[in-house]
Motif scaffolding. Structure first.
Motif, mmCIF file in Angstrom:
data_model
loop_
_atom_site.group_PDB
_atom_site.id
_atom_site.type_symbol
_atom_site.label_atom_id
_atom_site.label_comp_id
_atom_site.label_asym_id
_atom_site.label_seq_id
_atom_site.Cartn_x
_atom_site.Cartn_y
_atom_site.Cartn_z
ATOM 1 N N GLU A 1 0.826 -1.205 0.000
ATOM 2 C CA GLU A 1 0.000 0.000 0.000
ATOM 3 C C GLU A 1 0.865 1.261 0.000
ATOM 4 O O GLU A 1 0.629 2.201 -0.771
ATOM 5 C CB GLU A 1 -0.891 -0.017 1.241
ATOM 6 C CG GLU A 1 -1.654 1.275 1.502
ATOM 7 C CD GLU A 1 -2.294 1.290 2.885
ATOM 8 O OE1 GLU A 1 -2.250 2.345 3.546
ATOM 9 O OE2 GLU A 1 -2.827 0.243 3.304
ATOM 10 N N ASP B 1 2.997 2.032 -3.165
ATOM 11 C CA ASP B 1 2.159 2.327 -4.331
ATOM 12 C C ASP B 1 1.521 3.713 -4.218
ATOM 13 O O ASP B 1 0.827 4.159 -5.130
ATOM 14 C CB ASP B 1 1.067 1.265 -4.471
ATOM 15 C CG ASP B 1 0.353 1.335 -5.807
ATOM 16 O OD1 ASP B 1 1.031 1.433 -6.852
ATOM 17 O OD2 ASP B 1 -0.899 1.307 -5.822
ATOM 18 N N ASP B 2 1.769 4.386 -3.102
ATOM 19 C CA ASP B 2 1.194 5.708 -2.847
ATOM 20 C C ASP B 2 2.004 6.769 -3.606
ATOM 21 O O ASP B 2 3.210 6.896 -3.415
ATOM 22 C CB ASP B 2 1.230 5.986 -1.343
ATOM 23 C CG ASP B 2 0.472 7.248 -0.957
ATOM 24 O OD1 ASP B 2 0.704 8.302 -1.592
ATOM 25 O OD2 ASP B 2 -0.328 7.204 -0.010
ATOM 26 N N ASP B 3 1.332 7.516 -4.476
ATOM 27 C CA ASP B 3 2.029 8.516 -5.289
ATOM 28 C C ASP B 3 2.727 9.568 -4.437
ATOM 29 O O ASP B 3 3.820 10.036 -4.784
ATOM 30 C CB ASP B 3 1.048 9.203 -6.247
ATOM 31 C CG ASP B 3 0.596 8.280 -7.367
ATOM 32 O OD1 ASP B 3 1.329 7.320 -7.680
ATOM 33 O OD2 ASP B 3 -0.493 8.513 -7.927
ATOM 34 N N GLU B 4 2.112 9.938 -3.320
ATOM 35 C CA GLU B 4 2.741 10.943 -2.459
ATOM 36 C C GLU B 4 3.975 10.374 -1.765
ATOM 37 O O GLU B 4 4.948 11.099 -1.533
ATOM 38 C CB GLU B 4 1.731 11.460 -1.435
ATOM 39 C CG GLU B 4 0.635 12.319 -2.056
ATOM 40 C CD GLU B 4 -0.300 12.900 -1.022
ATOM 41 O OE1 GLU B 4 -0.398 14.136 -0.947
ATOM 42 O OE2 GLU B 4 -0.952 12.122 -0.289
ATOM 43 N N LYS C 1 5.932 8.133 -3.146
ATOM 44 C CA LYS C 1 6.939 8.079 -4.205
ATOM 45 C C LYS C 1 7.599 9.434 -4.437
ATOM 46 O O LYS C 1 8.722 9.503 -4.950
ATOM 47 C CB LYS C 1 6.290 7.597 -5.509
ATOM 48 C CG LYS C 1 5.814 6.154 -5.477
ATOM 49 C CD LYS C 1 5.122 5.792 -6.773
ATOM 50 C CE LYS C 1 4.583 4.380 -6.767
ATOM 51 N NZ LYS C 1 3.868 4.037 -8.018
ATOM 52 N N GLN C 2 6.909 10.508 -4.057
ATOM 53 C CA GLN C 2 7.458 11.852 -4.255
ATOM 54 C C GLN C 2 8.402 12.283 -3.133
ATOM 55 O O GLN C 2 9.063 13.307 -3.245
ATOM 56 C CB GLN C 2 6.309 12.856 -4.374
ATOM 57 C CG GLN C 2 5.466 12.679 -5.625
ATOM 58 C CD GLN C 2 4.210 13.523 -5.616
ATOM 59 O OE1 GLN C 2 4.064 14.435 -4.804
ATOM 60 N NE2 GLN C 2 3.282 13.224 -6.505
ATOM 61 N N GLN C 3 8.483 11.488 -2.062
ATOM 62 C CA GLN C 3 9.388 11.824 -0.969
ATOM 63 C C GLN C 3 10.840 11.646 -1.422
ATOM 64 O O GLN C 3 11.130 10.883 -2.341
ATOM 65 C CB GLN C 3 9.107 10.942 0.245
ATOM 66 C CG GLN C 3 7.668 11.003 0.742
ATOM 67 C CD GLN C 3 7.229 12.400 1.141
ATOM 68 O OE1 GLN C 3 7.912 13.075 1.917
ATOM 69 N NE2 GLN C 3 6.095 12.835 0.619
ATOM 70 N N THR D 1 13.535 7.524 1.982
ATOM 71 C CA THR D 1 12.704 6.332 1.740
ATOM 72 C C THR D 1 13.501 5.089 1.378
ATOM 73 O O THR D 1 12.934 3.996 1.327
ATOM 74 C CB THR D 1 11.681 6.588 0.619
ATOM 75 O OG1 THR D 1 12.385 6.879 -0.614
ATOM 76 C CG2 THR D 1 10.770 7.757 0.959
ATOM 77 N N TRP E 1 10.440 -3.258 -7.061
ATOM 78 C CA TRP E 1 10.908 -2.272 -6.088
ATOM 79 C C TRP E 1 12.385 -1.954 -6.287
ATOM 80 O O TRP E 1 12.808 -0.808 -6.138
ATOM 81 C CB TRP E 1 10.633 -2.768 -4.675
ATOM 82 C CG TRP E 1 9.190 -2.633 -4.290
ATOM 83 C CD1 TRP E 1 8.285 -1.723 -4.777
ATOM 84 C CD2 TRP E 1 8.462 -3.432 -3.351
ATOM 85 N NE1 TRP E 1 7.046 -1.911 -4.200
ATOM 86 C CE2 TRP E 1 7.124 -2.944 -3.317
ATOM 87 C CE3 TRP E 1 8.800 -4.514 -2.546
ATOM 88 C CZ2 TRP E 1 6.141 -3.496 -2.497
ATOM 89 C CZ3 TRP E 1 7.825 -5.074 -1.727
ATOM 90 C CH2 TRP E 1 6.511 -4.566 -1.695
ATOM 91 N N GLN F 1 12.714 0.516 -9.063
ATOM 92 C CA GLN F 1 12.381 1.865 -8.605
ATOM 93 C C GLN F 1 13.534 2.465 -7.825
ATOM 94 O O GLN F 1 13.842 3.663 -7.952
ATOM 95 C CB GLN F 1 11.109 1.831 -7.761
ATOM 96 C CG GLN F 1 9.864 1.458 -8.542
ATOM 97 C CD GLN F 1 8.644 1.252 -7.665
ATOM 98 O OE1 GLN F 1 8.707 1.367 -6.444
ATOM 99 N NE2 GLN F 1 7.515 0.922 -8.280
ATOM 100 N N ARG G 1 16.008 5.847 -8.878
ATOM 101 C CA ARG G 1 16.111 7.023 -8.012
ATOM 102 C C ARG G 1 17.493 7.192 -7.398
ATOM 103 O O ARG G 1 17.852 8.297 -6.988
ATOM 104 C CB ARG G 1 15.054 6.938 -6.915
ATOM 105 C CG ARG G 1 13.634 6.857 -7.476
ATOM 106 C CD ARG G 1 12.620 7.153 -6.417
ATOM 107 N NE ARG G 1 12.763 8.497 -5.901
ATOM 108 C CZ ARG G 1 12.127 8.966 -4.824
ATOM 109 N NH1 ARG G 1 11.303 8.170 -4.165
ATOM 110 N NH2 ARG G 1 12.305 10.190 -4.419
#
Length: 212
Positions: free
Chosen positions: A149, A152-155, A157-159, A164, A187, A190, A194
């Motif tokens: 959960e 998969d949260d867009d907010e 991912k923006q951190q 993270t 994962w 991703q 980054r």
């Protein structure tokens, strides 16, 4: 005068909110305890208990207190003490997560600790604690669901990745323990996008290569 008073009240409310969640210093003590410094487990436990007694219970403090109680279970010698401390910790974390769900706060209004909004940090800590516990405590699935959960949260991912990366690492470890290699690789991809040279990205890659 009215404007001055309004600014003063706002400042006081902000200060009160800032004090409501644990300090970075207290969290750093917890981090060292979690990494294996048994001498700091009781220090961290007393710190979070005192914080809650003085400032009230809120989600992040409860999750940290609960996770610290599971560390006490980790380090206990007697099997019944391991069970008692760990089960108490799980119940405390559950209270924190329930409080978080019952009182949603926009990210912009949340305090930040360890580079993350408090709700993200609370969920990350709960997920990692659940998935690292022995299987007999039956909390792995809940922890893994939290990772699915959260990541998969867009907010989320923006951190900033510096804040993270550790969450992704524990999520990859959980995916491997769940036998979910495809998700572990998603994962890792991703993470590499980054911060390919970040030490935790490389650690995650090594974990996946070893498991392949």
């Amino acid at each position: 005068m009215t404007t001055f008073r309004l600014a003063l009240v706002t400042a006081c409310l902000f200060s009160a909110n800032a004090l409501a969640i644990p300090s970075d210093a207290a969290i750093e003590i917890y981090n060292k305890a979690a990494q294996g410094d048994e001498s700091l487990v009781e220090v961290a436990h007393q710190s979070f208990e005192q914080h809650i007694a003085e400032r009230g219970a809120e989600a992040l403090s409860l999750v940290y207190l609960g996770s610290t109680q599971t560390l006490m279970g980790r380090d206990a010698w007697m099997p019944w003490n391991k069970m008692t401390y760990t089960e108490k910790g799980l119940a405390t974390i559950a209270k924190g997560l329930d409080l978080l769900a019952a009182n949603p706060t926009p990210l912009a209004e949340q305090q930040t600790r360890q580079g993350l909004p408090e709700s993200f940090l609370a969920k990350s800590l709960a997920a990692s604690t659940f998935t690292l516990l022995p299987e007999m405590f039956n909390h792995f699935d809940r922890g893994y669901e939290l990772f699915l959960e959260l990541l998969d949260d867009d907010e989320f991912k923006q951190q900033k990745y510096a804040a993270t990366a550790w969450v992704y690492l524990y999520a990859v470890q959980a995916a491997l323990n769940a036998g979910d290699m495809p998700q572990a690789k998603v994962w890792l991809d991703q993470m590499q996008q980054r911060g390919a040279q970040h030490p935790l990205t490389q650690q995650a890659a090594n974990m996946i290569n070893s498991a392949a």
